[in-house]
Design a protein around this motif. Structure first.
Motif, PDB file in Angstrom:
ATOM      1  N   MET A 273      -0.606   2.246  -0.132  1.00 19.37           N
ATOM      2  CA  MET A 273       0.125   1.692  -1.268  1.00 19.37           C
ATOM      3  C   MET A 273      -0.536   0.442  -1.824  1.00 19.37           C
ATOM      4  O   MET A 273      -0.124  -0.065  -2.868  1.00 19.37           O
ATOM      5  CB  MET A 273       1.571   1.361  -0.853  1.00 19.37           C
ATOM      6  CG  MET A 273       2.400   2.573  -0.455  1.00 19.37           C
ATOM      7  SD  MET A 273       2.502   3.814  -1.774  1.00 19.37           S
ATOM      8  CE  MET A 273       3.435   2.907  -2.998  1.00 19.37           C
ATOM      9  N   ALA A 274      -1.550  -0.061  -1.152  1.00 23.61           N
ATOM     10  CA  ALA A 274      -2.278  -1.240  -1.637  1.00 23.61           C
ATOM     11  C   ALA A 274      -3.518  -0.850  -2.428  1.00 23.61           C
ATOM     12  O   ALA A 274      -4.294  -1.721  -2.828  1.00 23.61           O
ATOM     13  CB  ALA A 274      -2.676  -2.136  -0.462  1.00 23.61           C
ATOM     14  N   LEU A 339       2.433   3.468   5.525  1.00 20.95           N
ATOM     15  CA  LEU A 339       2.938   3.292   4.161  1.00 20.95           C
ATOM     16  C   LEU A 339       3.618   1.939   4.005  1.00 20.95           C
ATOM     17  O   LEU A 339       3.381   1.205   3.040  1.00 20.95           O
ATOM     18  CB  LEU A 339       3.905   4.427   3.838  1.00 20.95           C
ATOM     19  CG  LEU A 339       4.413   4.528   2.395  1.00 20.95           C
ATOM     20  CD1 LEU A 339       4.688   5.988   2.035  1.00 20.95           C
ATOM     21  CD2 LEU A 339       5.708   3.722   2.201  1.00 20.95           C
ATOM     22  N   LEU A 340       4.480   1.591   4.977  1.00 22.64           N
ATOM     23  CA  LEU A 340       5.191   0.307   4.895  1.00 22.64           C
ATOM     24  C   LEU A 340       4.230  -0.871   5.021  1.00 22.64           C
ATOM     25  O   LEU A 340       4.371  -1.879   4.312  1.00 22.64           O
ATOM     26  CB  LEU A 340       6.257   0.241   5.989  1.00 22.64           C
ATOM     27  CG  LEU A 340       7.432   1.232   5.851  1.00 22.64           C
ATOM     28  CD1 LEU A 340       8.333   1.152   7.072  1.00 22.64           C
ATOM     29  CD2 LEU A 340       8.215   0.941   4.580  1.00 22.64           C
ATOM     30  N   THR A 342       0.955  -0.995   4.259  1.00 24.88           N
ATOM     31  CA  THR A 342       0.125  -1.156   3.057  1.00 24.88           C
ATOM     32  C   THR A 342       0.959  -1.639   1.871  1.00 24.88           C
ATOM     33  O   THR A 342       0.451  -2.366   1.010  1.00 24.88           O
ATOM     34  CB  THR A 342      -0.569   0.161   2.698  1.00 24.88           C
ATOM     35  OG1 THR A 342       0.400   1.215   2.610  1.00 24.88           O
ATOM     36  CG2 THR A 342      -1.613   0.526   3.743  1.00 24.88           C
ATOM     37  N   PHE A 343       2.242  -1.261   1.834  1.00 21.66           N
ATOM     38  CA  PHE A 343       3.106  -1.785   0.784  1.00 21.66           C
ATOM     39  C   PHE A 343       3.273  -3.300   0.942  1.00 21.66           C
ATOM     40  O   PHE A 343       3.255  -4.056  -0.034  1.00 21.66           O
ATOM     41  CB  PHE A 343       4.468  -1.095   0.831  1.00 21.66           C
ATOM     42  CG  PHE A 343       5.420  -1.564  -0.230  1.00 21.66           C
ATOM     43  CD1 PHE A 343       5.202  -1.264  -1.555  1.00 21.66           C
ATOM     44  CD2 PHE A 343       6.537  -2.327   0.104  1.00 21.66           C
ATOM     45  CE1 PHE A 343       6.079  -1.700  -2.544  1.00 21.66           C
ATOM     46  CE2 PHE A 343       7.418  -2.774  -0.868  1.00 21.66           C
ATOM     47  CZ  PHE A 343       7.186  -2.453  -2.192  1.00 21.66           C
ATOM     48  N   SER A 346       0.165  -4.937  -0.182  1.00 23.08           N
ATOM     49  CA  SER A 346       0.151  -4.957  -1.652  1.00 23.08           C
ATOM     50  C   SER A 346       0.895  -6.169  -2.191  1.00 23.08           C
ATOM     51  O   SER A 346       0.390  -6.896  -3.059  1.00 23.08           O
ATOM     52  CB  SER A 346       0.773  -3.669  -2.190  1.00 23.08           C
ATOM     53  OG  SER A 346       1.019  -3.754  -3.579  1.00 23.08           O
ATOM     54  N   GLN A 468      -0.213  -1.972 -10.005  1.00 23.75           N
ATOM     55  CA  GLN A 468       1.032  -1.229  -9.904  1.00 23.75           C
ATOM     56  C   GLN A 468       1.197  -0.220 -11.040  1.00 23.75           C
ATOM     57  O   GLN A 468       1.934   0.758 -10.915  1.00 23.75           O
ATOM     58  CB  GLN A 468       2.221  -2.200  -9.907  1.00 23.75           C
ATOM     59  CG  GLN A 468       2.249  -3.127  -8.708  1.00 23.75           C
ATOM     60  CD  GLN A 468       2.379  -2.369  -7.398  1.00 23.75           C
ATOM     61  OE1 GLN A 468       3.293  -1.585  -7.212  1.00 23.75           O
ATOM     62  NE2 GLN A 468       1.430  -2.588  -6.493  1.00 23.75           N
TER      63      GLN A 468
END
Length: 541
Positions: A273-274, A339-340, A342-343, A346, A468
């Motif tokens: 996600m980053a 996922l969490l 890399t979020f 980000s 984003q």
């Protein structure tokens, strides 16, 4: 001085050719009227200036625009570096400076002067000035002297401008022409790509207050309708080509954003996600290089992008290497935690950029060779506008794809990446250092995203939230094209770009995104592996 340059544009030949079409030479009495208080007298004075010989009229009009036309109430002079020039006799005169004043002009008179001055710019030596003048006169033909236009057309050598001259003359001569000449004028105007010319034709089909057609001749009205229909057909083709190019332009940006994601997602299965923030890092790296060139190498500022592109790649690649080493390698095989994590990375990267560069967007300017646009094939595609920056970014994305293909198919590291993507266990058994390949591939994918950020800096705002905007679309491209598939990423990016641009005029940008998402969901239901899937021992990249 501007009026000196304009004065040089009008030669003795010009005066001899069109001099007999103008009124008598201007007098000081005529010029003094423009300094009076009566509006009608001022308009009369401007009209007399316009009808004067062109070399005199151009000089006086330019002086009016420059506010260098002065008067003491009795004599009108032009202020020059050499002194005060009499615009009639062209000799330097002695005059009391304290008594001089400029004319008091309202917006109507200034507009008249601007329009009049545009006529004489048709005789300029600069083709850009002549083109600007033609465009201005087509928009407002009031008070236009046909003799000046025809004389300028006789001296024109540029084929494109000759066409515009013919269109302008056709509009000017139409009311006083016979039926045969009007048919020819309609044909000339019908082939035009100018919206102003088409508006003129549409105006002839309207009715006046008495309910009568402005063009009473039915045969001519039919010819006008056919000409307008042909123009609309060409304009529709132009819109289709414009949408295709805009879609390819959007697709090239999506391609640069998604290509690195396709490599890393296909290799190690990490939902990063980053990844959008690597785009942001590349864009800010471009801003840094631009700032360095502005401060230390202003003479070479035109070439800062040549250095910014590799710097953007290295900055994002190094950041990707650090992220993979510190975070991701400890979370392989745990997709939810990855996922969490890399979020969170980000959000951290965006906040760090806000602290360093501020929350506001930063300015990244286009070099001159990427600025502006051109209008190709106007006779076939009227109104088609191709911006240089988007065209260059399209070819840049193709170049990056080619380099990526070479790396993945013609290098040892690329062989290892494809082997690990196909079968990690078997690759490890034959001696491939899979953890090292993961790091290199992740850094390479992040670097490609950095190049995408460099490209994005040339067509949009550069701010902390830049990444984003593209992260969701990038994932859609990867899923649609097929995980780890370069060919699928290319087709998916350009396909989504073109589909979006064709849909937006009809249903809007928001509904377009929703429709694309629904379409992809339905497609994945039928073909979970995407358009392209890994088969056998070949990665087919």
């Amino acid at each position: 001085m501007k009026f000196r340059v304009l004065n040089c544009l009008f030669t003795l030949v010009t005066s001899l050719v069109i001099g007999n079409t103008f009124a008598a030479d201007l007098s000081q009495k005529d010029l003094v009227q423009i300094f009076g208080e009566e509006f009608a007298a001022k308009q009369s004075s401007i009209n007399k200036i316009i009808k004067a010989p062109p070399e005199v009229a151009a000089e006086v009009l330019a002086a009016l625009q420059d506010e260098s036309l002065l008067s003491d109430g009795k004599v009108v002079v032009i202020k020059t570096n050499e002194g005060y020039l009499d615009p009639i006799s062209h000799v330097i005169v002695k005059i009391d400076e304290s008594s001089l004043e400029t004319p008091n002009l309202n917006n109507i008179l200034r507009s008249d002067i601007e329009t009049a001055a545009s006529q004489f710019k048709l005789l300029s030596k600069d083709p850009e000035i002549r083109e600007q003048s033609l465009n201005s006169l087509m928009a407002d033909m009031s008070g236009l002297n046909v003799a000046i236009v025809k004389s300028a057309k006789e001296k024109e050598s540029n084929a494109g401008l000759i066409t515009k001259f013919n269109e302008l003359i056709a509009m000017l001569d139409y009311p006083s022409s016979n039926e045969e000449d009007k048919i020819k004028a309609i044909q000339t105007m019908g082939n035009s790509s100018s919206a102003k010319v088409q508006e003129f034709l549409k105006g002839l089909l309207k009715k006046n207050d008495a309910g009568e057609f402005i063009e009473p001749n039915n045969t001519l009205r039919v010819a006008i309708e056919l000409a307008l229909r042909d123009y609309q057909s060409r304009k529709s083709r132009s819109e289709i080509v414009s949408n295709i190019f805009t879609g390819l332009s959007l697709g090239s940006v999506l391609l640069l954003a998604a290509m690195g994601l396709a490599i890393t997602y296909g290799l190690i299965g990490v939902i990063n996600m980053a990844h959008g923030e690597f785009l942001m890092v590349g864009a800010y790296a471009t801003f840094i290089i631009q700032s360095i060139f502005r401060a230390h190498f202003p003479g070479a500022l035109e070439y800062y992008l040549v250095f910014a592109a590799p710097f953007s790649f290295m900055a994002s690649a190094m950041l990707g290497l650090v992220l993979e080493y510190l975070v991701l390698r400890h979370l392989y095989g745990r997709p939810l935690e990855t996922l969490l994590a890399t979020f969170g990375v980000s959000l951290l990267m965006m906040q760090l950029v806000r602290v360093i560069f501020g929350a506001q967007n930063v300015e990244v300017a286009n070099p001159s060779w990427m600025s502006g646009s051109f209008m190709p094939f106007q006779s076939i595609f009227p109104g088609l506008l191709i911006p240089y920056n988007r065209l260059i970014i399209f070819f840049f994305s193709i170049f990056v794809v080619f380099i990526t293909w070479l790396v993945l198919n013609k290098t040892r590291m690329g062989l290892f990446v494809r082997a690990v993507t196909q079968n990690r266990t078997m690759a490890s058994c034959v001696g491939v250092k899979t953890r090292q390949i993961d790091s290199y591939a992740f850094a390479f994918g992040a670097g490609i995203a950095g190049l995408g950020g460099c490209a994005l800096s040339q067509i949009g705002n550069v701010g902390p939230d830049l990444g984003q905007t593209y992260i969701i679309d990038s994932f859609m491209v990867v899923v649609l094209g097929g995980v780890g598939q370069l060919a699928g990423t290319i087709i998916g990016a350009f396909g989504l770009g073109i589909l979006s641009k064709f849909s937006e005029p009809f249903i809007g940008a928001v509904l377009t995104k929703i429709g694309v998402l629904v379409m992809i969901i339905l497609f994945i239901q039928k073909r979970p592996q995407g358009m392209f899937a890994l088969k056998g021992r070949s990665a087919e990249m």
